[in-house]
Motif scaffolding. Sequence first.
Motif, mmCIF file in Angstrom:
data_model
loop_
_atom_site.group_PDB
_atom_site.id
_atom_site.type_symbol
_atom_site.label_atom_id
_atom_site.label_comp_id
_atom_site.label_asym_id
_atom_site.label_seq_id
_atom_site.Cartn_x
_atom_site.Cartn_y
_atom_site.Cartn_z
ATOM 1 N N ASP A 53 61.495 -64.309 -19.595
ATOM 2 C CA ASP A 53 62.348 -65.450 -19.935
ATOM 3 C C ASP A 53 62.070 -65.924 -21.360
ATOM 4 O O ASP A 53 62.616 -66.922 -21.805
ATOM 5 C CB ASP A 53 62.102 -66.618 -18.967
ATOM 6 C CG ASP A 53 62.676 -66.367 -17.589
ATOM 7 O OD1 ASP A 53 63.551 -65.498 -17.449
ATOM 8 O OD2 ASP A 53 62.237 -67.037 -16.634
ATOM 9 N N GLU A 75 62.875 -64.892 -24.269
ATOM 10 C CA GLU A 75 63.902 -64.590 -25.260
ATOM 11 C C GLU A 75 63.469 -63.443 -26.156
ATOM 12 O O GLU A 75 63.200 -62.363 -25.657
ATOM 13 C CB GLU A 75 64.357 -65.847 -25.993
ATOM 14 C CG GLU A 75 64.979 -66.851 -25.017
ATOM 15 C CD GLU A 75 65.593 -68.061 -25.656
ATOM 16 O OE1 GLU A 75 65.476 -68.245 -26.881
ATOM 17 O OE2 GLU A 75 66.215 -68.840 -24.912
ATOM 18 N N TYR A 125 65.504 -58.568 -26.409
ATOM 19 C CA TYR A 125 65.795 -59.940 -25.985
ATOM 20 C C TYR A 125 65.970 -59.968 -24.472
ATOM 21 O O TYR A 125 66.580 -59.073 -23.886
ATOM 22 C CB TYR A 125 67.077 -60.433 -26.663
ATOM 23 C CG TYR A 125 67.435 -61.862 -26.353
ATOM 24 C CD1 TYR A 125 67.025 -62.892 -27.179
ATOM 25 C CD2 TYR A 125 68.198 -62.179 -25.235
ATOM 26 C CE1 TYR A 125 67.359 -64.210 -26.904
ATOM 27 C CE2 TYR A 125 68.534 -63.487 -24.940
ATOM 28 C CZ TYR A 125 68.111 -64.507 -25.780
ATOM 29 O OH TYR A 125 68.430 -65.819 -25.509
ATOM 30 N N ASP A 126 65.432 -61.011 -23.867
ATOM 31 C CA ASP A 126 65.705 -61.277 -22.458
ATOM 32 C C ASP A 126 65.552 -62.765 -22.216
ATOM 33 O O ASP A 126 64.916 -63.475 -22.996
ATOM 34 C CB ASP A 126 64.781 -60.483 -21.541
ATOM 35 C CG ASP A 126 65.392 -60.288 -20.143
ATOM 36 O OD1 ASP A 126 66.523 -60.756 -19.895
ATOM 37 O OD2 ASP A 126 64.739 -59.655 -19.299
ATOM 38 N N SER A 127 66.165 -63.214 -21.149
ATOM 39 C CA SER A 127 66.105 -64.625 -20.786
ATOM 40 C C SER A 127 66.235 -64.714 -19.270
ATOM 41 O O SER A 127 66.147 -63.702 -18.568
ATOM 42 C CB SER A 127 67.253 -65.388 -21.457
ATOM 43 O OG SER A 127 68.497 -65.011 -20.885
ATOM 44 N N SER A 128 66.487 -65.907 -18.784
ATOM 45 C CA SER A 128 66.667 -66.078 -17.340
ATOM 46 C C SER A 128 67.920 -65.351 -16.846
ATOM 47 O O SER A 128 68.117 -65.208 -15.641
ATOM 48 C CB SER A 128 66.732 -67.568 -16.985
ATOM 49 O OG SER A 128 67.821 -68.170 -17.665
ATOM 50 N N ASP A 129 68.752 -64.862 -17.764
ATOM 51 C CA ASP A 129 69.947 -64.099 -17.381
ATOM 52 C C ASP A 129 69.650 -62.614 -17.153
ATOM 53 O O ASP A 129 70.540 -61.852 -16.766
ATOM 54 C CB ASP A 129 71.036 -64.248 -18.446
ATOM 55 C CG ASP A 129 71.582 -65.665 -18.494
ATOM 56 O OD1 ASP A 129 71.713 -66.293 -17.420
ATOM 57 O OD2 ASP A 129 71.869 -66.152 -19.606
#
Length: 173
Positions: free
Chosen positions: A49, A51, A156-160
């Motif tokens: 999560d 980012e 990149y990564d997030s809660s999505d």
Amino acid sequence: MILLQTLLRITCVSLNTRLSSSESRIDQLETENAGEEKPKVAFYTALTDAETLGPNNTDITLKYSKVFTNIGNAYNPSTGFFTAPVKGVYNLQFTVFGYHAGNIGVDVYKNNQRIMANWERNDNNYVPEYFTKSLVLELTAGDEIHLVLPSGCSIYDSSDNYSTFSGSLLFTL
């Protein structure tokens, strides 16, 4: 007439012998397979999560910490390594997402040897970049697969859950 009866008797004996042999073989196979549990291996993970990760001056092993499925417990989120529990053919897939990135990339390693390099240049920092790759690999029990963020690249990564890593056993060998 006696010749015909004799031929029929020989044919029946032959067919009964073959039938008995076939039934015996079926019983043997059923016994062998009854005690044999078919291995089940499947995992699906997302990266973080946090980012943006990177760019770094060194290669970084990616630890996909969000585990949604881990049947067979072959994926270790604390190390980022998938370890083949049995000899077989495995399907592995990953998706990489870059946003405000420059270069995005992920390398695939098998037993600490790079077997696939992947990267994409994102010249427009406001346009997201994706790529997805799949591999079908023959692995022996104990072979390890992990993904690496190459130096100079971002992901990149997030809660999505944009950046994912997954795999499953197709069949044993």
